[in-house]
Design an enzyme around this catalytic site. Structure first.
Site, mmCIF file in Angstrom:
data_model
loop_
_atom_site.group_PDB
_atom_site.id
_atom_site.type_symbol
_atom_site.label_atom_id
_atom_site.label_comp_id
_atom_site.label_asym_id
_atom_site.label_seq_id
_atom_site.Cartn_x
_atom_site.Cartn_y
_atom_site.Cartn_z
ATOM 1 N N ILE A 1 1.552 -1.021 -0.033
ATOM 2 C CA ILE A 1 0.066 0.187 -0.433
ATOM 3 C C ILE A 1 1.041 1.436 0.001
ATOM 4 O O ILE A 1 0.541 2.217 -0.780
ATOM 5 C CB ILE A 1 -0.944 -0.452 1.149
ATOM 6 C CG1 ILE A 1 -1.956 -1.457 0.974
ATOM 7 C CG2 ILE A 1 -1.632 1.327 1.496
ATOM 8 C CD1 ILE A 1 -3.037 -0.978 2.742
ATOM 9 N N THR B 1 -8.774 -6.622 4.114
ATOM 10 C CA THR B 1 -7.793 -7.757 3.434
ATOM 11 C C THR B 1 -7.121 -7.313 2.418
ATOM 12 O O THR B 1 -7.871 -7.375 1.956
ATOM 13 C CB THR B 1 -8.545 -9.134 3.606
ATOM 14 O OG1 THR B 1 -9.397 -9.484 4.810
ATOM 15 C CG2 THR B 1 -6.955 -10.000 3.064
ATOM 16 N N VAL C 1 11.092 2.984 12.152
ATOM 17 C CA VAL C 1 9.802 3.587 13.070
ATOM 18 C C VAL C 1 9.610 3.534 14.699
ATOM 19 O O VAL C 1 9.085 4.808 15.422
ATOM 20 C CB VAL C 1 8.315 3.473 12.596
ATOM 21 C CG1 VAL C 1 8.736 4.495 11.117
ATOM 22 C CG2 VAL C 1 7.518 2.667 12.855
ATOM 23 N N TYR D 1 -2.909 -7.175 16.980
ATOM 24 C CA TYR D 1 -3.408 -6.811 15.383
ATOM 25 C C TYR D 1 -4.081 -5.111 15.899
ATOM 26 O O TYR D 1 -4.038 -4.593 15.301
ATOM 27 C CB TYR D 1 -3.501 -6.531 14.838
ATOM 28 C CG TYR D 1 -3.133 -6.722 13.020
ATOM 29 C CD1 TYR D 1 -2.273 -5.131 12.696
ATOM 30 C CD2 TYR D 1 -4.526 -6.327 12.518
ATOM 31 C CE1 TYR D 1 -2.058 -5.542 11.358
ATOM 32 C CE2 TYR D 1 -4.474 -5.611 11.177
ATOM 33 C CZ TYR D 1 -3.461 -4.789 10.772
ATOM 34 O OH TYR D 1 -3.292 -4.251 9.823
#
Length: 249
Positions: free
Chosen positions: A18, A176, A53, A144
């Protein structure tokens, strides 16, 4: 479209899936785009900076270097994240800390580092990659889901905090998606084809979301053309959040 002409965008986790689709789309629509990633190998016109990060010093250094290279930051896409599987007993404390550190605190670190630059922008926008897991009870995704629920809450709080800064903050909640991470999960399944079919079937449109579809939603929220949109969670999930169709026969 050239709605990002003259704008500078930073995309975390932007070297694949993405994130890469988003970085490429923003560049195609006129933005200068810097990618932060553990493996920041990207093709021009994108520029890459290595960044974990979960490490504050790396975040500060990478965001500073990207802002210097671009000449500022107008758009921040907080996309970096990791997954976790299992029920509440499946992950130990160390894994809980690791996932929350990347998925939640990592977004806070990057946003905090980018904030001085965003405050100087006349078209500032932050888009966080959340998940359908933030508001749907998915099986075997407790850790998650907890991390993405925090992202949703953080998005709304940040949107409120930065109204006076003229910084819009929104998030996308994909279902998903057909990404490398999901591909690795499928490869590890006992029957990858059956698992893919099951994941596709639980989304009312009957297929996985594509990375490009999520990227288009991110671009919509980040664009100056959406300047009245803030504090919004946009589902890109094949209808999973709101639709309850009859089972297909």
């Amino acid at each position: 479209m050239t709605d990002f002409e003259g704008l500078r965008a930073l995309v975390t986790g932007g070297a694949s899936g993405i994130g890469l689709a988003t970085a490429g789309l923003l560049a195609a629509r006129g933005a200068q785009v810097a990618v932060l990633d553990l493996n920041p190998e990207v093709a021009a016109p994108l520029v890459g900076f290595r960044c974990d990060v979960s490490v504050g010093a790396e975040v500060d250094e990478a965001v500073g270097a990207a802002a210097e290279r671009l000449g500022g930051i107008d758009v921040l896409v907080n996309n970096a994240g990791i997954g976790a599987q299992g029920d509440v007993t499946a992950n130990g404390d160390d894994e809980w800390h690791r996932v929350l550190d990347v998925n939640v605190v990592g977004m806070a670190r990057v946003t905090r580092a980018a904030l001085p630059h965003l405050r100087r922008s006349s078209a500032a926008a932050v888009v966080n990659t959340c998940s359908i897991a933030a508001w749907q009870g998915l099986p075997n995704r407790v850790l998650y889901s907890a991390s993405k629920g925090a992202v949703l809450a953080m998005t709304l709080a940040m949107a409120t905090d930065h109204l006076d800064d003229d910084i819009r903050v929104n998030c996308v909640c994909p279902g998903t998606a057909d990404t490398p991470w999901v591909g690795r999960l499928l490869d590890a399944a006992a029957d990858p084809a059956a698992e893919r079919a099951a994941l596709a079937a639980r989304q009312p449109m009957g297929r996985l979301v594509t990375a490009d579809e999520v990227a288009n939603a991110i671009a919509y929220l980040a664009s100056p053309l959406s300047s009245s949109t803030t504090g919004t969670a946009l589902a890109v999930d094949g209808g999973m959040y709101g639709l309850r169709p009859r089972p297909r026969t």
